[in-house]
Motif scaffolding. Sequence first.
Motif, mmCIF file in Angstrom:
data_model
loop_
_atom_site.group_PDB
_atom_site.id
_atom_site.type_symbol
_atom_site.label_atom_id
_atom_site.label_comp_id
_atom_site.label_asym_id
_atom_site.label_seq_id
_atom_site.Cartn_x
_atom_site.Cartn_y
_atom_site.Cartn_z
ATOM 1 N N MET A 1 3.428 0.141 10.038
ATOM 2 C CA MET A 1 3.300 0.012 8.581
ATOM 3 C C MET A 1 4.274 -1.042 8.050
ATOM 4 S SD MET A 1 3.504 3.193 5.917
ATOM 5 C CE MET A 1 1.874 3.842 5.729
ATOM 6 N N LYS A 2 3.808 -1.863 7.091
ATOM 7 C CA LYS A 2 4.687 -2.862 6.478
ATOM 8 C C LYS A 2 4.956 -2.476 5.024
ATOM 9 C CE LYS A 2 2.586 -6.557 9.171
ATOM 10 N NZ LYS A 2 1.366 -7.330 9.130
ATOM 11 N N VAL A 3 6.015 -3.061 4.476
ATOM 12 C CA VAL A 3 6.281 -2.910 3.040
ATOM 13 C C VAL A 3 6.085 -4.280 2.409
ATOM 14 C CG1 VAL A 3 7.990 -2.289 1.296
ATOM 15 C CG2 VAL A 3 7.963 -1.086 3.474
ATOM 16 N N LEU A 4 5.217 -4.351 1.401
ATOM 17 C CA LEU A 4 4.957 -5.623 0.719
ATOM 18 C C LEU A 4 5.394 -5.495 -0.729
ATOM 19 C CD1 LEU A 4 2.914 -5.609 3.195
ATOM 20 C CD2 LEU A 4 1.388 -6.931 1.736
ATOM 21 N N ASN A 25 -5.575 -5.591 0.079
ATOM 22 C CA ASN A 25 -6.743 -4.863 0.585
ATOM 23 C C ASN A 25 -7.242 -5.560 1.845
ATOM 24 O OD1 ASN A 25 -8.827 -3.090 0.759
ATOM 25 N ND2 ASN A 25 -9.997 -3.943 -0.949
ATOM 26 N N ASN A 26 -6.410 -5.466 2.899
ATOM 27 C CA ASN A 26 -6.676 -6.281 4.100
ATOM 28 C C ASN A 26 -6.899 -5.427 5.345
ATOM 29 O OD1 ASN A 26 -4.174 -5.227 4.468
ATOM 30 N ND2 ASN A 26 -3.084 -7.164 4.700
ATOM 31 N N GLY A 27 -7.221 -4.158 5.128
ATOM 32 C CA GLY A 27 -7.499 -3.283 6.271
ATOM 33 C C GLY A 27 -6.248 -2.685 6.889
ATOM 34 N N GLU A 28 -5.053 -3.081 6.417
ATOM 35 C CA GLU A 28 -3.806 -2.503 6.954
ATOM 36 C C GLU A 28 -3.312 -1.431 5.999
ATOM 37 O OE1 GLU A 28 -0.777 -5.442 7.475
ATOM 38 O OE2 GLU A 28 -2.046 -6.732 8.694
ATOM 39 N N LYS A 29 -2.775 -0.345 6.587
ATOM 40 C CA LYS A 29 -2.237 0.724 5.739
ATOM 41 C C LYS A 29 -0.769 0.409 5.466
ATOM 42 C CE LYS A 29 -2.016 5.763 5.731
ATOM 43 N NZ LYS A 29 -2.706 6.939 6.237
ATOM 44 N N GLU A 132 -11.055 1.272 -8.859
ATOM 45 C CA GLU A 132 -12.317 0.727 -9.371
ATOM 46 C C GLU A 132 -13.034 -0.089 -8.288
ATOM 47 O OE1 GLU A 132 -12.307 -2.486 -12.288
ATOM 48 O OE2 GLU A 132 -13.547 -1.281 -13.604
ATOM 49 N N GLN A 133 -12.232 -0.698 -7.409
ATOM 50 C CA GLN A 133 -12.804 -1.490 -6.307
ATOM 51 C C GLN A 133 -13.224 -0.609 -5.128
ATOM 52 O OE1 GLN A 133 -12.898 -5.111 -6.526
ATOM 53 N NE2 GLN A 133 -12.499 -4.417 -8.615
ATOM 54 N N GLY A 134 -13.048 0.697 -5.279
ATOM 55 C CA GLY A 134 -13.472 1.611 -4.215
ATOM 56 C C GLY A 134 -12.453 1.803 -3.107
ATOM 57 N N VAL A 135 -11.215 1.397 -3.339
ATOM 58 C CA VAL A 135 -10.177 1.539 -2.305
ATOM 59 C C VAL A 135 -9.545 2.929 -2.415
ATOM 60 C CG1 VAL A 135 -7.986 0.588 -1.446
ATOM 61 C CG2 VAL A 135 -9.689 -0.937 -2.476
ATOM 62 N N LYS A 136 -9.252 3.538 -1.258
ATOM 63 C CA LYS A 136 -8.555 4.842 -1.276
ATOM 64 C C LYS A 136 -7.064 4.554 -1.430
ATOM 65 C CE LYS A 136 -11.801 7.457 1.522
ATOM 66 N NZ LYS A 136 -12.370 6.868 2.732
ATOM 67 N N VAL A 137 -6.584 4.617 -2.660
ATOM 68 C CA VAL A 137 -5.206 4.218 -2.951
ATOM 69 C C VAL A 137 -4.422 5.423 -3.472
ATOM 70 C CG1 VAL A 137 -5.997 3.363 -5.208
ATOM 71 C CG2 VAL A 137 -3.796 2.621 -4.357
ATOM 72 N N HIS A 170 -0.823 12.089 3.204
ATOM 73 C CA HIS A 170 -1.996 11.333 2.737
ATOM 74 C C HIS A 170 -2.611 10.532 3.879
ATOM 75 C CE1 HIS A 170 0.188 12.062 -1.053
ATOM 76 N NE2 HIS A 170 -1.037 12.165 -1.542
ATOM 77 N N SER A 171 -3.130 11.261 4.860
ATOM 78 C CA SER A 171 -3.642 10.557 6.044
ATOM 79 C C SER A 171 -4.868 9.705 5.704
ATOM 80 C CB SER A 171 -3.963 11.559 7.144
ATOM 81 O OG SER A 171 -4.810 12.544 6.611
ATOM 82 N N GLU A 172 -5.605 10.107 4.668
ATOM 83 C CA GLU A 172 -6.839 9.365 4.327
ATOM 84 C C GLU A 172 -6.566 8.105 3.487
ATOM 85 O OE1 GLU A 172 -5.755 11.429 0.755
ATOM 86 O OE2 GLU A 172 -5.563 11.941 2.863
ATOM 87 N N THR A 173 -5.317 7.972 2.995
ATOM 88 C CA THR A 173 -5.003 6.848 2.100
ATOM 89 C C THR A 173 -5.054 5.503 2.822
ATOM 90 O OG1 THR A 173 -3.650 8.206 0.660
ATOM 91 C CG2 THR A 173 -3.125 5.873 0.681
ATOM 92 N N GLU A 174 -5.644 4.504 2.136
ATOM 93 C CA GLU A 174 -5.698 3.152 2.739
ATOM 94 C C GLU A 174 -4.511 2.295 2.285
ATOM 95 O OE1 GLU A 174 -10.564 2.799 3.104
ATOM 96 O OE2 GLU A 174 -9.583 2.209 1.253
#
Length: 439
Positions: A1-4, A25-29, A132-137, A170-174
Amino acid sequence: MKVLKFGGTSVGSPERMKNVAKLINNGEKNIIVLSAMSGTTNSLVEIADYYSKNNLESAKAMINTLRTKYSKDISELYTSKKAQQDTLQLLDQIFSRLLAFGEMRLTESDKKEILSKGEIMSTNMMTNYLKEQGVKVTLISAFDFMRLDENGEPDMKFLADTLNPILKQHSETEIFITQGFICLNNANQIDNLQRGGSDYSASLIGAAIKAEEIQIWTDIDGMHNNDPRIVDNTKPVHQLHFEEAAELAYFGAKILHPTCVQPAKFAGIPVRLLNTMDPAAQGTIINNYTEEGKIKAVAAKDNITVIKIVSSRMLLATGFLRKVFEIFEQYHTSIDVVTTSEVGVSMTIDNDSYLANILEELKKYGTVNVDRDMCIICVVGDLRTCNKGFESIITSALKKVPVRMISYGGSNHNISFIIREADKTLALQELSRNIFNQD
Ligand code: ADP
Ligand code: ASP
Ligand code: MG
């Protein structure tokens, strides 16, 4: 995991927020740390200031200006009416709270609460946009894990012990979003990590979760070799040792908050500086590697006061320096640069709140002289003694500039010059011309 971490300019408009959303939103959690939209914290400081001066009218006017700006931003950020309404409602509660401070006498903790609203607004706006973009945030409140201890320092154990379980829940969070800058103190009151402190938040969070990397996204392609606000043709430095980055940040390179380096360095986590406006640019990586024999960059710190004490009592005496330094300690004033001779010592301070008291005490020991409006020029790189001749390159670059003090040998990474603030631009330009832009 990274911190941005994205700074104020990176989230400074609805367009920029959309741009950041694409980047994260680049596929990385990852954990995303956001600052307030640019200008907001300054406005909040002014609002708190008006309240504390009992100027309710101006405080109210500023709150309404902010409210209008944010309503417009919200209408541009979202496409669905529902996202717009949800976010407007949330921000309305914040503006009502800001207005409510007019009814009470402002405490220090109220002021900090006012200052905290910028990050709370930006993170809610981004979270709702990603939804709104459908991301699990998942938005995690920094108040749940970022806390100061009784000394006003971040409580690393509390941070690690609370944040890691939250992330696991929050295992399901993206994507995780949280606020930079804000925290609670050890009495559970709202506090912060000082202006510009979102960089520090990111570094602390990175250390607490043992992140793979900490990324500081801003409006420039990494640490430049000189201050781009003052000197033309500055260039990004692609790699810095933690110590080099810390020196540059401490001595004025605004891209990085001085506190940011320590937690990352301690945890051995690389820090990457990247440009939101040009994500493909290489930026700067900060790690444990020293590029041998290279002068990397120059920075300058203003508002420096030089104090010199000359005393024949220092000659062949022991304990003189201790007495002098104890006076600064007694008045909670830290000394940045020191030079000594057999009969005198010159020191620099950047906080002159207690200057009068310090001078009063110093005068018991010798003749004291003060120069204000001075500036520290700091040249950073691999300056180990095995690399011959650097001092002469640097001093000859400064031959047109009157130098008040020189400090060399305190670390392997830094030579500092004290000059008049009025000569700063010339000094920085000459250093660039002679060291970096010889082609
Ligand atoms: P953010 O709002 O993202 O935290 P800051 O304004 O705090 O951004 O920091 C980025 C700014 O730092 C740049 O726009 C640049 O003007 C300034 N800066 C000062 N010195 C340097 C340097 N040596 N290298 C890069 N940027 C610098
Ligand atoms: N918003 C805060 C400030 O302007 C913190 C930060 O941006 O780092 O100081
Ligand atoms: Mg900053």
